[in-house]
Design an enzyme around this catalytic site. Structure first.
Site, PDB file in Angstrom:
ATOM      1  N   GLU A   1     -14.589 -12.299 -24.975  1.00  0.00           N
ATOM      2  CA  GLU A   1     -15.385 -11.351 -24.182  1.00  0.00           C
ATOM      3  C   GLU A   1     -15.492 -11.865 -22.748  1.00  0.00           C
ATOM      4  O   GLU A   1     -15.432 -13.062 -22.494  1.00  0.00           O
ATOM      5  CB  GLU A   1     -16.771 -11.157 -24.801  1.00  0.00           C
ATOM      6  CG  GLU A   1     -17.561 -12.439 -25.066  1.00  0.00           C
ATOM      7  CD  GLU A   1     -18.263 -12.964 -23.839  1.00  0.00           C
ATOM      8  OE1 GLU A   1     -18.480 -12.181 -22.889  1.00  0.00           O
ATOM      9  OE2 GLU A   1     -18.587 -14.163 -23.819  1.00  0.00           O
TER      10      GLU A   1
ATOM     11  N   LYS B   1      -9.762 -17.398 -21.400  1.00  0.00           N
ATOM     12  CA  LYS B   1     -11.230 -17.302 -21.299  1.00  0.00           C
ATOM     13  C   LYS B   1     -11.802 -18.535 -20.602  1.00  0.00           C
ATOM     14  O   LYS B   1     -12.627 -18.435 -19.686  1.00  0.00           O
ATOM     15  CB  LYS B   1     -11.817 -17.153 -22.701  1.00  0.00           C
ATOM     16  CG  LYS B   1     -13.332 -17.328 -22.792  1.00  0.00           C
ATOM     17  CD  LYS B   1     -14.079 -16.235 -22.056  1.00  0.00           C
ATOM     18  CE  LYS B   1     -15.587 -16.380 -22.277  1.00  0.00           C
ATOM     19  NZ  LYS B   1     -16.349 -15.321 -21.625  1.00  0.00           N
TER      20      LYS B   1
ATOM     21  N   THR C   1     -16.313 -17.625 -27.780  1.00  0.00           N
ATOM     22  CA  THR C   1     -15.434 -18.451 -26.964  1.00  0.00           C
ATOM     23  C   THR C   1     -15.090 -19.711 -27.749  1.00  0.00           C
ATOM     24  O   THR C   1     -15.969 -20.506 -28.071  1.00  0.00           O
ATOM     25  CB  THR C   1     -16.106 -18.811 -25.635  1.00  0.00           C
ATOM     26  OG1 THR C   1     -16.441 -17.601 -24.942  1.00  0.00           O
ATOM     27  CG2 THR C   1     -15.187 -19.648 -24.766  1.00  0.00           C
TER      28      THR C   1
ATOM     29  N   CYS D   1     -22.383 -19.601 -20.644  1.00  0.00           N
ATOM     30  CA  CYS D   1     -20.923 -19.705 -20.609  1.00  0.00           C
ATOM     31  C   CYS D   1     -20.398 -20.838 -19.738  1.00  0.00           C
ATOM     32  O   CYS D   1     -19.710 -21.741 -20.236  1.00  0.00           O
ATOM     33  CB  CYS D   1     -20.315 -18.383 -20.136  1.00  0.00           C
ATOM     34  SG  CYS D   1     -20.573 -17.011 -21.279  1.00  0.00           S
TER      35      CYS D   1
ATOM     36  N   HIS E   1     -21.689 -17.051  -3.396  1.00  0.00           N
ATOM     37  CA  HIS E   1     -23.091 -17.011  -2.991  1.00  0.00           C
ATOM     38  C   HIS E   1     -23.712 -18.380  -3.266  1.00  0.00           C
ATOM     39  O   HIS E   1     -23.864 -18.778  -4.425  1.00  0.00           O
ATOM     40  CB  HIS E   1     -23.850 -15.915  -3.743  1.00  0.00           C
ATOM     41  CG  HIS E   1     -23.214 -14.558  -3.612  1.00  0.00           C
ATOM     42  ND1 HIS E   1     -23.278 -13.841  -2.447  1.00  0.00           N
ATOM     43  CD2 HIS E   1     -22.496 -13.815  -4.482  1.00  0.00           C
ATOM     44  CE1 HIS E   1     -22.631 -12.697  -2.606  1.00  0.00           C
ATOM     45  NE2 HIS E   1     -22.143 -12.661  -3.830  1.00  0.00           N
TER      46      HIS E   1
END
Length: 449
Positions: free
Chosen positions: A151, A207, A122, A263, A254
């Site tokens: 990714e 991303k 990233t 990340c 949640h």
């Protein structure tokens, strides 16, 4: 195809194993001797369900190799994937690209024939063009194209995510690179996985935007959970209701102790920095970061309140320390804030985690480590769920209560129900549901800073 994967960390290792499963020959280059030794023995240095089997199968088939010698791997590669770390830089929160730039310098002398140089890490917007600039300066005769291929793997389900992606995103403005990347992902395209080709800047920004939006959903539902507790609503019912709306969706709604991992924290921070530098601040994302930082601190205060306003001299049993289940990743885990705060206030902390102890031990000094949830609960005044491992969902609450000195259960992940907790003899506090049997005493003013 011949693939050179530079970096055998989380992204590089999972991606290399999955590409080799396609039938491609993948050489994974890494400089860490201990990591290489483990990998050559067929053992993954990280915990990811199914990864050990995937590594061993493809190593035995001769499709997956590990080495510290970049030269031969780069010369023979059709595609060179950069999967080195881009940690948060100290001081400004920007992505540290020093590992990326070092890898580019090492690649340059070994390029032979047309090669696609692809950022899998990233990286901030503009990195692909900066890599191209550096490579052109080092190898003006080089025949290559630089692409972005971020990714979108979730720790704990990365193999499934790789093999059955929502989309594969490739940023390129070179036709030969487009054809090459199309071949690379042909096995997924044959399964009807969408392979999207966009501009390089679009791929790089997408991303960051994706992770920032998911982080926003988490911070949003955490704030809604706090409101639910004040007005007598149930956050799980609220989340279920709004999640049925197709425009919203039920994922990442949640409530809990805040997001962490490799990340979200660094990507949110890097996006904020990028936006500021380009005089287009993302104020909503800045608020997301602030809410999340304060959330983790608030969870320690919540435990303190449930313990009667003070944890001094008390034993707190912590179930789970990793930032999420099915991983051993401790990066920016809420436990790294919660546990030290409890210790600073005089608590003894006992903890267990199915996979996290090896990574957590040096990060959480003074913790008494246990092998099971029941052992952790022994002699505790307060039992706290911090990570929702399945092993904890199946915990016999009556047996846990029988081993404890106290009777308080603080469920930061809403793993249990109030009925089950009460039946086991607990005074129970969940997130986003007004506690009926615990007076959450506010922390003293001196402790709220």
């Amino acid at each position: 195809m011949n693939i050179c994967m530079i970096g055998a960390g989380y992204v590089g290792l999972v991606s290399a194993a999955c590409f080799s499963e396609f039938g491609w020959t993948v050489t994974c280059v890494d400089k860490d001797p201990q990591r290489l030794a483990e990998l050559k023995d067929g053992k993954s240095p990280i915990y990811e369900p199914g990864l050990d089997d995937l590594l061993q199968r493809n190593m035995q088939a001769g499709r997956l190799l590990f080495t510290d010698d970049l030269g031969p791997a780069a010369k023979n590669a059709d595609v060179i994937l950069l999967a080195v770390g881009t940690p948060m830089r100290r001081g400004d929160g920007y992505a540290d690209l020093s590992y990326v730039h070092a890898a580019v310098e090492e690649i340059a002398p070994h390029l032979k024939g047309f090669t696609a140089i692809v950022t899998k890490s990233t990286v901030p917007v503009g990195t692909s063009r900066e890599i191209e600039r550096r490579l052109r300066a080092a190898r003006p005769d080089g025949d290559f194209a630089v692409c972005s291929n971020p990714e979108f793997l979730r720790e704990g389900s990365a193999i499934q995510d790789f093999m059955h992606p929502d989309r594969v995103l490739v940023g390129t403005d070179d036709e030969r690179a487009r054809e090459l990347m199309g071949r690379l992902y042909k096995p997924l395209a044959l399964r009807n996985a969408p392979v999207m080709f966009v501009g390089r800047e679009s791929a790089e920004l997408a991303k960051y935007a994706a992770n920032a939006f998911l982080a926003l959903k988490i911070s949003f539902i955490n704030e809604v959970a706090d409101l639910c507790e004040q007005v007598g609503a149930n956050v799980q019912e609220v989340a279920s209701a709004i999640g049925k709306d197709g425009r919203i969706g039920d994922k990442f709604l949640h409530p809990g102790p805040g997001y962490g991992g490799s990340c979200f924290p660094k990507d949110v921070s890097a996006l904020i920095r990028t936006a500021r530098e380009n005089k287009s601040p993302v104020s909503i994302v800045e608020q997301v970061q602030r809410v999340n930082d304060e959330r983790k601190i608030a969870m320690a205060h919540r435990i303190e309140g449930a313990a009667g306003g003070s944890v001094r001299g008390k034993t707190i049993a912590i179930l789970g320390v990793t930032f999420k289940p099915n991983t051993d990743d401790m990066r920016d885990a809420p436990s790294l804030i919660i546990v030290p705060m409890l210790q600073e206030r005089g608590a003894t902390v006992r903890a267990c985690d199915p996979q996290g102890r090896r990574q957590a031990d040096p990060l959480l000094p003074g913790v008494v480590w246990c092998e099971s949830a029941l052992e952790t609960a022994t002699g505790a005044d307060v039992l706290v769920t911090v990570t929702e491992w399945n092993e904890f969902r199946a915990l016999d609450l009556k047996a846990a209560k029988a081993r404890m000195r106290g009777d308080v259960l603080v469920d930061l992940r809403n793993v249990f129900t109030a009925d089950l907790a009460h039946a086991a003899g607990f005074r129970y506090s969940a997130v986003g549901r007004k506690p009926e049997d615990i007076d959450l005493a506010p922390a003293p003013l001196a402790l709220r800073a």
